[in-house]
Design a protein around this motif. Structure first.
Motif, PDB file in Angstrom:
ATOM      1  N   ASN A 245      45.636  -2.432 -37.916  1.00 60.27           N
ATOM      2  CA  ASN A 245      44.354  -1.747 -37.987  1.00 60.27           C
ATOM      3  C   ASN A 245      43.856  -1.609 -36.551  1.00 60.27           C
ATOM      4  O   ASN A 245      43.528  -2.597 -35.909  1.00 60.27           O
ATOM      5  CB  ASN A 245      43.367  -2.555 -38.844  1.00 60.27           C
ATOM      6  N   ASP A 246      43.870  -0.391 -36.044  1.00 56.35           N
ATOM      7  CA  ASP A 246      43.412  -0.127 -34.667  1.00 56.35           C
ATOM      8  C   ASP A 246      41.885  -0.009 -34.690  1.00 56.35           C
ATOM      9  O   ASP A 246      41.318   1.074 -34.550  1.00 56.35           O
ATOM     10  CB  ASP A 246      44.084   1.153 -34.146  1.00 56.35           C
ATOM     11  N   VAL A 247      41.248  -1.165 -34.891  1.00 55.28           N
ATOM     12  CA  VAL A 247      39.784  -1.178 -35.045  1.00 55.28           C
ATOM     13  C   VAL A 247      39.133  -0.650 -33.762  1.00 55.28           C
ATOM     14  O   VAL A 247      39.547  -0.996 -32.644  1.00 55.28           O
ATOM     15  CB  VAL A 247      39.294  -2.610 -35.364  1.00 55.28           C
TER      16      VAL A 247
ATOM     17  N   ALA B  89      49.034   1.421 -27.674  1.00 56.05           N
ATOM     18  CA  ALA B  89      48.599   2.229 -28.816  1.00 56.05           C
ATOM     19  C   ALA B  89      48.633   3.704 -28.442  1.00 56.05           C
ATOM     20  O   ALA B  89      48.531   4.070 -27.266  1.00 56.05           O
ATOM     21  CB  ALA B  89      47.203   1.816 -29.245  1.00 56.05           C
ATOM     22  N   VAL B  90      48.785   4.529 -29.472  1.00 56.85           N
ATOM     23  CA  VAL B  90      48.907   5.968 -29.274  1.00 56.85           C
ATOM     24  C   VAL B  90      47.745   6.644 -29.987  1.00 56.85           C
ATOM     25  O   VAL B  90      47.536   6.419 -31.190  1.00 56.85           O
ATOM     26  CB  VAL B  90      50.252   6.477 -29.824  1.00 56.85           C
ATOM     27  N   GLY B  91      46.993   7.431 -29.260  1.00 54.84           N
ATOM     28  CA  GLY B  91      45.828   8.105 -29.829  1.00 54.84           C
ATOM     29  C   GLY B  91      46.167   9.525 -30.257  1.00 54.84           C
ATOM     30  O   GLY B  91      47.058  10.169 -29.697  1.00 54.84           O
TER      31      GLY B  91
ATOM     32  N   PHE C 154      37.717   1.732 -38.981  1.00 55.83           N
ATOM     33  CA  PHE C 154      39.102   1.350 -39.261  1.00 55.83           C
ATOM     34  C   PHE C 154      40.037   2.480 -38.858  1.00 55.83           C
ATOM     35  O   PHE C 154      39.649   3.646 -38.867  1.00 55.83           O
ATOM     36  CB  PHE C 154      39.289   1.066 -40.766  1.00 55.83           C
ATOM     37  N   GLU C 155      41.263   2.136 -38.486  1.00 52.94           N
ATOM     38  CA  GLU C 155      42.333   3.113 -38.269  1.00 52.94           C
ATOM     39  C   GLU C 155      43.631   2.473 -38.767  1.00 52.94           C
ATOM     40  O   GLU C 155      44.216   1.621 -38.082  1.00 52.94           O
ATOM     41  CB  GLU C 155      42.477   3.494 -36.783  1.00 52.94           C
ATOM     42  N   GLY C 156      44.095   2.856 -39.933  1.00 53.45           N
ATOM     43  CA  GLY C 156      45.336   2.309 -40.478  1.00 53.45           C
ATOM     44  C   GLY C 156      46.546   2.909 -39.770  1.00 53.45           C
ATOM     45  O   GLY C 156      46.635   4.128 -39.625  1.00 53.45           O
ATOM     46  N   GLU C 157      47.458   2.035 -39.320  1.00 46.51           N
ATOM     47  CA  GLU C 157      48.589   2.538 -38.523  1.00 46.51           C
ATOM     48  C   GLU C 157      49.871   1.737 -38.785  1.00 46.51           C
ATOM     49  O   GLU C 157      49.835   0.535 -39.026  1.00 46.51           O
ATOM     50  CB  GLU C 157      48.256   2.451 -37.018  1.00 46.51           C
ATOM     51  N   LEU C 158      50.983   2.413 -38.676  1.00 50.69           N
ATOM     52  CA  LEU C 158      52.280   1.751 -38.642  1.00 50.69           C
ATOM     53  C   LEU C 158      52.472   1.145 -37.250  1.00 50.69           C
ATOM     54  O   LEU C 158      52.216   1.814 -36.241  1.00 50.69           O
ATOM     55  CB  LEU C 158      53.392   2.761 -38.928  1.00 50.69           C
TER      56      LEU C 158
ATOM     57  N   ALA D  75      35.984  -0.549 -26.301  1.00 52.38           N
ATOM     58  CA  ALA D  75      35.869  -0.023 -27.674  1.00 52.38           C
ATOM     59  C   ALA D  75      37.061  -0.399 -28.542  1.00 52.38           C
ATOM     60  O   ALA D  75      36.949  -0.542 -29.758  1.00 52.38           O
ATOM     61  CB  ALA D  75      35.721   1.494 -27.624  1.00 52.38           C
ATOM     62  N   LYS D  76      38.229  -0.558 -27.907  1.00 51.19           N
ATOM     63  CA  LYS D  76      39.450  -0.875 -28.644  1.00 51.19           C
ATOM     64  C   LYS D  76      39.897  -2.318 -28.439  1.00 51.19           C
ATOM     65  O   LYS D  76      40.886  -2.740 -29.039  1.00 51.19           O
ATOM     66  CB  LYS D  76      40.591   0.034 -28.166  1.00 51.19           C
ATOM     67  N   GLY D  77      39.196  -3.050 -27.541  1.00 49.30           N
ATOM     68  CA  GLY D  77      39.747  -4.319 -27.087  1.00 49.30           C
ATOM     69  C   GLY D  77      38.999  -5.571 -27.475  1.00 49.30           C
ATOM     70  O   GLY D  77      39.395  -6.675 -27.091  1.00 49.30           O
TER      71      GLY D  77
HETATM   72 MG    MG Z   1      44.467   4.454 -33.362  1.00 55.58          MG
END
Ligand code: MG
Length: 280
Positions: free
Chosen positions: A147-149, A68-70, A116-120, A164-166
């Motif tokens: 969704n990069d929850v 993932a890219v922040g 939520f984080e909506g992403e392609l 936090a992301k996993g």
């Molecule tokens: Mg993200």
């Protein structure tokens, strides 16, 4: 072409989704394939099912990783008080975080703020390393929605983002993979996130700091990408907290809509985590 992974009472299967909106006098259907088109050459079985009669699963379970890219949208970096990185800011999400459309995002008891984080999402189609810019299109199988929850509070306190992301359920993917768009087409798609029907994020992939080709070049410079690996390309501005009982939808123009309910205990409440056995 839209490739779905679905269950219809048995093991997961793959199929080509044909929507009524594309024309033709038929309901939304899925034409069943002989196997996983990311992993092997496939053919149509001749069997066809109505889309409403199957349960869509995550269209891919990443073989080895989700990269993932922040902070890849300037307005999103700014809303959380961060600078735009000068090189892509990358992290991993475990493949065990992946869930499909309609599956619940589970609020972990340790967090009071799940966002939520909506992403392609880019789905890799071949094994590759050190991909040159002009070969990027060759290693991409297609695109889906992610969704990069994120447990925002734990992201801040932990420093490293593995937890936090996993968490399990923190990487919804779907509803299917599109394989027909060019890199130019996906460079200008509207991304829209709604929470309980209310718009929260609305951006375009043309606002990415680092483009999809630049991300594939960069990520493959340090790690081998395998077929079925997934790259999350960053989220536009407007991220915010979700609560159990709410429903989050991410719509990307030309791909579709990924919807997931949020479940679990309300923030602050103590609870016993449950483990649900199901086909992911
Ligand atoms: Mg993200």
């Amino acid at each position: 072409m839209r490739i779905a992974r679905f269950a219809a009472g048995g093991d997961p299967q793959f199929g080509i989704v044909e929507l009524a909106e594309d024309g033709g006098d038929h309901p939304d259907t899925v034409a069943v394939l002989t196997g996983d088109p990311i992993a092997m050459p496939v053919q149509l079985t001749g069997e066809r099912r109505e889309l409403d009669a199957v349960r869509l699963l995550a269209p891919v379970i990443p073989r080895s990783k989700v990269v993932a890219v922040g902070r890849n949208f300037a307005a999103h970096a700014a809303e959380l008080g961060n600078d735009v990185p000068t090189i892509p800011l990358t992290f991993f999400k475990p493949n065990t975080a992946v869930i499909g459309p309609g599956e619940s995002i589970i609020y972990p008891p340790a967090s009071n703020e799940v966002s939520f984080e909506g992403e392609l999402a880019v789905v890799i189609g071949r094994i590759c390393k050190e991909v040159p810019l002009e070969r990027v299109a060759d290693v991409i199988f297609g695109y889906t929605i992610a969704n990069d929850v994120t447990a925002r509070d734990l992201q801040k306190t932990d420093g490293q983002w593995a937890r936090a992301k996993g968490y399990d359920t923190f990487c919804p993917l779907g509803p299917w993979i599109t394989t027909h768009q060019s890199l130019e087409e996906v460079a200008d798609l509207q991304i829209r996130t709604t929470l309980d029907g209310e718009e929260r994020q609305h951006g375009s992939t043309n606002l990415m700091v680092f483009s999809i080709p630049e991300l594939v070049v960069y990520i493959s410079s340090f790690t081998t990408l395998l077929p079925g690996d997934v790259i999350l390309t960053g989220t536009p501005a407007g991220v915010g907290a979700m609560l159990p009982g709410q429903e989050v939808s991410i719509e990307i123009e030309g791909i579709g809509t990924l919807t997931n309910p949020v479940a679990g205990s309300a923030p602050g409440a103590s609870s016993t985590p449950s483990i649900k056995g199901s086909v992911r």
